[in-house]
Write an enzyme that holds these catalytic residues in place. Structure first.
Site, short mmCIF file in Angstrom:
data_model
loop_
_atom_site.label_atom_id
_atom_site.label_comp_id
_atom_site.label_asym_id
_atom_site.label_seq_id
_atom_site.Cartn_x
_atom_site.Cartn_y
_atom_site.Cartn_z
N GLU A 134 0.83 -1.54 -0.33
CA GLU A 134 -0.04 -0.40 0.15
C GLU A 134 1.13 1.63 -0.04
O GLU A 134 0.75 2.24 -0.90
CB GLU A 134 -0.85 0.22 1.86
N ILE A 135 2.37 1.24 0.98
CA ILE A 135 2.85 2.76 0.60
C ILE A 135 3.18 2.57 -0.64
O ILE A 135 3.27 3.40 -1.17
CB ILE A 135 3.69 2.59 2.03
#
Length: 165
Positions: A134-135
């Site tokens: 997700e990052i």
């Protein structure tokens, strides 16, 4: 709360670097709840604001081992392990396809909560992989970029086949 339309691959919005959240208000809470509802409907276990076309650094995770969903505002990885794991990954922006991705087995993540209070979380296994996935998305890097060229080609071919149906 509301379901938001999901930005689908290869939309260039998924390549944008999300901007930090600076205002911790009702609009942020509403976005986070919309992300949770949208992720559950997709279905998925993680979502970012860019997945719904909002270029802000917000992540929602709802993992099988967690009692409640977690919301991460302005998350950043501050430490990674040298040891790696390989897990099957996919995206709600590219439904129907997955690929085996190698990532660090453990990470330390700094983030803020919905009130803007800073926290640090140590994660391993699936949670560590989700944070990295997700990052990466917040940084404009789609998960398929982590695949070898051969595997990426196979994933893309399958996705194109599914899109034509």
């Amino acid at each position: 709360m509301a379901l938001r339309p999901i930005v689908t691959f290869p939309d260039q919005k998924l390549r944008l670097v999300a901007k930090p959240v600076t205002c911790f208000d009702e609009a942020l809470r509403s976005l986070a709840m919309d992300l949770l509802d949208t992720m559950r409907a997709a279905p998925g276990i993680g979502i970012t604001a860019p997945h719904v076309g909002v270029a802000r650094r917000v992540v929602v995770l709802e993992l099988p081992d967690a009692p409640t969903p977690q919301i991460y505002v302005n998350p950043e990885i501050i430490e990674i392990s040298k040891e790696t794991i390989r897990l099957e990954e996919g995206s709600i922006s590219m439904p129907g396809v997955t690929g085996l991705v190698e990532r660090s087995a453990r990470v330390r993540v700094r983030y803020q909560d919905m009130e803007g209070i800073g926290h640090i979380e140590d994660a391993e296994g699936l949670r560590a992989a989700c944070h990295q996935h997700e990052i990466d998305q917040l940084n404009g890097q789609f998960w398929t970029q982590r695949l070898s060229p051969l595997r990426r080609g196979k994933v893309m071919a399958l996705f194109e086949k599914l899109r034509r149906r």
